[in-house]
Scaffold this active site. Structure first.
Site, mmCIF file in Angstrom:
data_model
loop_
_atom_site.group_PDB
_atom_site.id
_atom_site.type_symbol
_atom_site.label_atom_id
_atom_site.label_comp_id
_atom_site.label_asym_id
_atom_site.label_seq_id
_atom_site.Cartn_x
_atom_site.Cartn_y
_atom_site.Cartn_z
ATOM 1 N N HIS A 3 8.694 2.651 -7.675
ATOM 2 C CA HIS A 3 9.335 1.774 -6.678
ATOM 3 C C HIS A 3 9.965 2.618 -5.572
ATOM 4 O O HIS A 3 9.824 2.313 -4.380
ATOM 5 C CB HIS A 3 10.462 0.945 -7.313
ATOM 6 C CG HIS A 3 10.023 -0.064 -8.303
ATOM 7 N ND1 HIS A 3 10.592 -0.133 -9.559
ATOM 8 C CD2 HIS A 3 9.106 -1.059 -8.240
ATOM 9 C CE1 HIS A 3 10.039 -1.137 -10.226
ATOM 10 N NE2 HIS A 3 9.133 -1.707 -9.452
ATOM 11 N N LYS A 13 13.007 -15.988 -16.250
ATOM 12 C CA LYS A 13 12.901 -14.723 -16.965
ATOM 13 C C LYS A 13 14.281 -14.153 -17.229
ATOM 14 O O LYS A 13 15.152 -14.169 -16.365
ATOM 15 C CB LYS A 13 12.107 -13.708 -16.142
ATOM 16 C CG LYS A 13 10.630 -13.947 -16.128
ATOM 17 C CD LYS A 13 9.936 -12.790 -15.455
ATOM 18 C CE LYS A 13 8.432 -12.946 -15.493
ATOM 19 N NZ LYS A 13 7.761 -11.842 -14.807
ATOM 20 N N ARG A 48 -1.131 -0.247 -7.119
ATOM 21 C CA ARG A 48 -1.449 0.760 -8.123
ATOM 22 C C ARG A 48 -2.942 0.798 -8.420
ATOM 23 O O ARG A 48 -3.489 1.855 -8.703
ATOM 24 C CB ARG A 48 -0.701 0.472 -9.422
ATOM 25 C CG ARG A 48 0.794 0.595 -9.295
ATOM 26 C CD ARG A 48 1.475 0.114 -10.532
ATOM 27 N NE ARG A 48 1.270 -1.328 -10.650
ATOM 28 C CZ ARG A 48 1.988 -2.145 -11.404
ATOM 29 N NH1 ARG A 48 2.940 -1.655 -12.157
ATOM 30 N NH2 ARG A 48 1.758 -3.424 -11.432
ATOM 31 N N SER A 96 7.848 -1.306 -14.583
ATOM 32 C CA SER A 96 9.125 -1.459 -15.280
ATOM 33 C C SER A 96 8.906 -1.940 -16.712
ATOM 34 O O SER A 96 9.580 -1.475 -17.637
ATOM 35 C CB SER A 96 10.025 -2.456 -14.538
ATOM 36 O OG SER A 96 10.387 -1.959 -13.282
#
Length: 169
Positions: A27, A51, A100, A137
């Site tokens: 990040h 969440k 990514r 993460s």
């Protein structure tokens, strides 16, 4: 910190959104690169009521502020709702996202097309540094929970907070 705006000057602004639970070196690579391209980079920490994060929103914001303090042009805050509304409220014309892998692009392209259609906010994709191409993460939390060493994937203060939080569980 960039000079304040005046009548003849408009600051170039962008946003780097995410949940950042916790913020990783991946990040920070994207945020740091965006900070070199824009006068002000807003780091928007998503509030997702459905969440339960490992860290509270306030803890995440504080960890990001500490990790980005050296840049001098980062503003960190939370947001709830549509990212394009966050952008409109702050006169932010661009979203910066790290990619990514090709699988990220498929999802992020749909989001980018929706965002520009809703509000005219552009999305810029930044390829992730290969060092962090596998990093998320979720993966960091999972490996750390099983006792794996993730210290090289996080700023030291974030690693300390992660270790302490997992020890509480």
């Amino acid at each position: 910190m960039p000079a304040p705006e005046n009548k003849g000057t408009k600051l170039r602004r962008a946003v780097c959104p995410g949940s950042f639970d916790p913020v990783t070196n991946g990040h920070l690579d994207i945020i740091g690169r965006a900070s070199r391209l824009y006068d002000v980079v807003h780091v928007a920490v998503m509030i997702n009521q459905s969440k339960k994060g490992l860290f509270t929103i306030d803890e995440r914001i504080e960890m990001i502020r500490e990790a980005t303090a050296e840049y001098g042009n980062i503003e960190v805050e939370s947001f709830h709702g549509l990212l394009v509304d966050f952008c409109k409220q702050r006169d932010i014309p661009a979203i910066v996202k790290g990619l990514r892998a090709v699988s990220d692009f498929d999802y992020e392209l749909q989001m980018a097309q929706m965002n520009i259609g809703l509000s005219g906010v552009e999305t810029l994709f930044v390829p992730t540094n290969p060092t962090y191409s596998f990093l998320s993460s979720s993966l960091v939390k999972e490996v750390a929970a099983w006792g794996g060493d993730v210290s090289h994937l996080l700023p030291p203060h974030v690693h300390a907070a992660l270790t302490a939080r997992l020890a509480e569980r």
